[in-house]
Design a protein around this motif. Structure first.
Motif, PDB file in Angstrom:
ATOM      1  N   ALA A  74     -38.080  24.189  27.191  1.00 13.21           N
ATOM      2  CA  ALA A  74     -37.578  24.493  28.532  1.00 13.21           C
ATOM      3  C   ALA A  74     -38.715  24.944  29.445  1.00 13.21           C
ATOM      4  N   PHE A  75     -39.660  25.714  28.927  1.00 11.83           N
ATOM      5  CA  PHE A  75     -40.799  26.146  29.733  1.00 11.83           C
ATOM      6  C   PHE A  75     -41.648  24.943  30.119  1.00 11.83           C
ATOM      7  N   ARG A  76     -41.911  24.080  29.148  1.00 13.93           N
ATOM      8  CA  ARG A  76     -42.747  22.901  29.411  1.00 13.93           C
ATOM      9  C   ARG A  76     -42.093  21.982  30.437  1.00 13.93           C
ATOM     10  N   LEU A  77     -40.779  21.909  30.423  1.00 13.46           N
ATOM     11  CA  LEU A  77     -40.055  21.072  31.377  1.00 13.46           C
ATOM     12  C   LEU A  77     -40.223  21.593  32.805  1.00 13.46           C
ATOM     13  N   ARG A  78     -40.307  22.900  32.961  1.00 20.65           N
ATOM     14  CA  ARG A  78     -40.445  23.516  34.281  1.00 20.65           C
ATOM     15  C   ARG A  78     -41.897  23.668  34.729  1.00 20.65           C
ATOM     16  N   GLU A  79     -42.824  23.483  33.812  1.00 19.50           N
ATOM     17  CA  GLU A  79     -44.237  23.717  34.103  1.00 19.50           C
ATOM     18  C   GLU A  79     -44.712  22.866  35.278  1.00 19.50           C
ATOM     19  N   GLY A  80     -45.325  23.515  36.245  1.00 18.06           N
ATOM     20  CA  GLY A  80     -45.877  22.820  37.398  1.00 18.06           C
ATOM     21  C   GLY A  80     -44.859  22.461  38.462  1.00 18.06           C
ATOM     22  N   VAL A  81     -43.606  22.786  38.252  1.00 16.16           N
ATOM     23  CA  VAL A  81     -42.556  22.515  39.229  1.00 16.16           C
ATOM     24  C   VAL A  81     -41.998  23.861  39.680  1.00 16.16           C
ATOM     25  N   PRO A  82     -42.081  24.165  40.953  1.00 13.82           N
ATOM     26  CA  PRO A  82     -41.579  25.466  41.404  1.00 13.82           C
ATOM     27  C   PRO A  82     -40.062  25.546  41.301  1.00 13.82           C
ATOM     28  N   PRO A  83     -39.543  26.731  41.021  1.00 15.50           N
ATOM     29  CA  PRO A  83     -38.089  26.893  41.035  1.00 15.50           C
ATOM     30  C   PRO A  83     -37.554  26.687  42.447  1.00 15.50           C
ATOM     31  N   ASP A  84     -36.281  26.365  42.539  1.00 23.89           N
ATOM     32  CA  ASP A  84     -35.618  26.205  43.833  1.00 23.89           C
ATOM     33  C   ASP A  84     -35.403  27.595  44.427  1.00 23.89           C
ATOM     34  N   ALA A  85     -36.085  27.889  45.498  1.00 28.16           N
ATOM     35  CA  ALA A  85     -36.027  29.231  46.104  1.00 28.16           C
ATOM     36  C   ALA A  85     -34.619  29.613  46.541  1.00 28.16           C
ATOM     37  N   ASN A  86     -33.771  28.645  46.831  1.00 29.08           N
ATOM     38  CA  ASN A  86     -32.407  28.942  47.264  1.00 29.08           C
ATOM     39  C   ASN A  86     -31.487  29.321  46.113  1.00 29.08           C
ATOM     40  N   LEU A  87     -31.920  29.050  44.867  1.00 27.22           N
ATOM     41  CA  LEU A  87     -31.082  29.287  43.697  1.00 27.22           C
ATOM     42  C   LEU A  87     -31.679  30.310  42.745  1.00 27.22           C
ATOM     43  N   THR A  88     -32.764  30.924  43.147  1.00 28.53           N
ATOM     44  CA  THR A  88     -33.533  31.827  42.304  1.00 28.53           C
ATOM     45  C   THR A  88     -33.404  33.249  42.851  1.00 28.53           C
ATOM     46  N   PHE A  89     -33.040  34.187  41.951  1.00 25.07           N
ATOM     47  CA  PHE A  89     -32.715  35.537  42.393  1.00 25.07           C
ATOM     48  C   PHE A  89     -33.427  36.592  41.549  1.00 25.07           C
ATOM     49  N   ALA A  90     -33.589  37.769  42.149  1.00 26.37           N
ATOM     50  CA  ALA A  90     -34.144  38.934  41.467  1.00 26.37           C
ATOM     51  C   ALA A  90     -33.163  40.091  41.622  1.00 26.37           C
ATOM     52  N   ALA A  91     -33.029  40.874  40.563  1.00 28.40           N
ATOM     53  CA  ALA A  91     -32.150  42.048  40.576  1.00 28.40           C
ATOM     54  C   ALA A  91     -33.022  43.303  40.589  1.00 28.40           C
TER      55      ALA A  91
END
Length: 169
Positions: free
Chosen positions: A36-53
């Motif tokens: 899963a990490f390798r799949l996301r590597e080099g691709v930024p997360p979608d800022a509209n769907l990414t959250f911090a608590a």
């Protein structure tokens, strides 16, 4: 148990270092070798769907969602979902999951996938993807490769490779 003054908001660039430390504590150095990490590597997360608590100014959890290609169509790969060990069991992970799923639905997304613990994610509607229907770019336990259909029946239409999604410029 006392109530936590929990705030969930979109991840900001200023959160990056704290989130990386949280991922390091939760997943260790082996996280870089995970499929899963390798799949996301080099691709930024979608800022509209990414959250911090946050509790006050302290970052206590994070959820990231990255666009991927699944069987030739765009989908989302959720993860990592991370909660500071000192704050586990207080509903923070569930709150992050619900916020991210709601945002994906509002954005018109139709499919969210993840690699994770089926009993935990089942309460959000995630189900195992039939073995061989979608193929990750590395090893993963098929029982942990899960999907949530935001549009009924969309999973059955997806067959083939799951790959990093890179928009053409």
């Amino acid at each position: 148990m006392t109530s936590l003054p929990l705030t969930i908001r979109h991840e900001l660039p200023a959160d990056a270092a704290a989130i990386e430390r949280l991922h390091e504590r939760a997943f260790g150095p082996g996280r870089f070798a995970r499929t899963a990490f390798r799949l996301r590597e080099g691709v930024p997360p979608d800022a509209n769907l990414t959250f911090a608590a946050h509790v006050g100014t302290f970052l206590v959890g994070s959820i990231r969602v990255t666009p991927v290609s699944a069987g030739g169509s765009t989908a989302l790969m959720l993860g990592p979902l991370t909660v500071d060990p000192a704050f586990e069991g207080r509903g923070i992970g569930a709150a992050l999951m619900n916020r991210s799923i709601e945002a994906a639905r509002a954005a018109g997304s139709d499919l969210i996938m993840l690699v994770g613990d089926a009993p935990y994610y089942a309460r959000f509607g995630f189900r195992p993807i039939p073995p061989g229907q979608l193929v990750l770019p590395g090893p993963a336990d098929p029982a942990r490769f899960l999907a949530l259909e935001l549009v009924e029946g969309v999973l059955a239409q997806r067959k083939g490779a799951v790959m990093a999604y890179r928009q053409s410029v």
